[in-house]
Design a protein around this motif. Sequence first.
Motif: not given
Length: 199
Positions: A6-10, A74-77, A30-31, A53-54
């Motif tokens: 989760i997250g697609f930065g560096k 993310v946690a709320k997913a 990501t969102t 994300l889901a």
Amino acid sequence: MSYAIIGFGKIGQALAKAFARNGVEVSVATTRDPESFSADAAAIGPTVIPTTLAEAVKADTVFLAVRFEAHPDVAKALPNWSGKTVIDAMNLFPVPDALEGVPSSAVVAKAFPGAKFVKGFNHLIAATLATDPVVEGGHRVVFLSSDDEAAIAPVAALAQRLGFAPISLGKLNEGGALVHARGRTWGPLIFKDLFKKER
């Protein structure tokens, strides 16, 4: 066993490269709409699957590679994270006074109720993490820490599968503190370019 980042930065892309290099399928999310980063995922390799994300949080093992401030989203997913392993690959710097000396991962862990929570893959800069960890006959080290001792073993096995040499540091507030920022200083092992030579 299924995996997601989760997250697609560096950092997220560096982790994705480790999976791709070893032919291990991993979802990335990501969102944002996955179409917005699908080209970047495709450039890394066919085993890197852009998704929502889901969908990503359905994986057995989930890497957190978002900004610290974004982890509650993310946690709320999911209403409950039981049966899942969450790997905190985030770094928070400088550490806000509100944490009062508590490791940032201890705060993150509370947001993922039921999860097997492990701090890891966070001590190397993205450019180093993205490269082949097998160097000069040795394997680049990955430090792991968790308040759940049993949670470390499967993450260590994954680290080995990706070519790293895992080292357990124990609990988050004990050995794990070595890879946590404190105030305006990094932990002693943060960003160390270490190798474990095989004998």
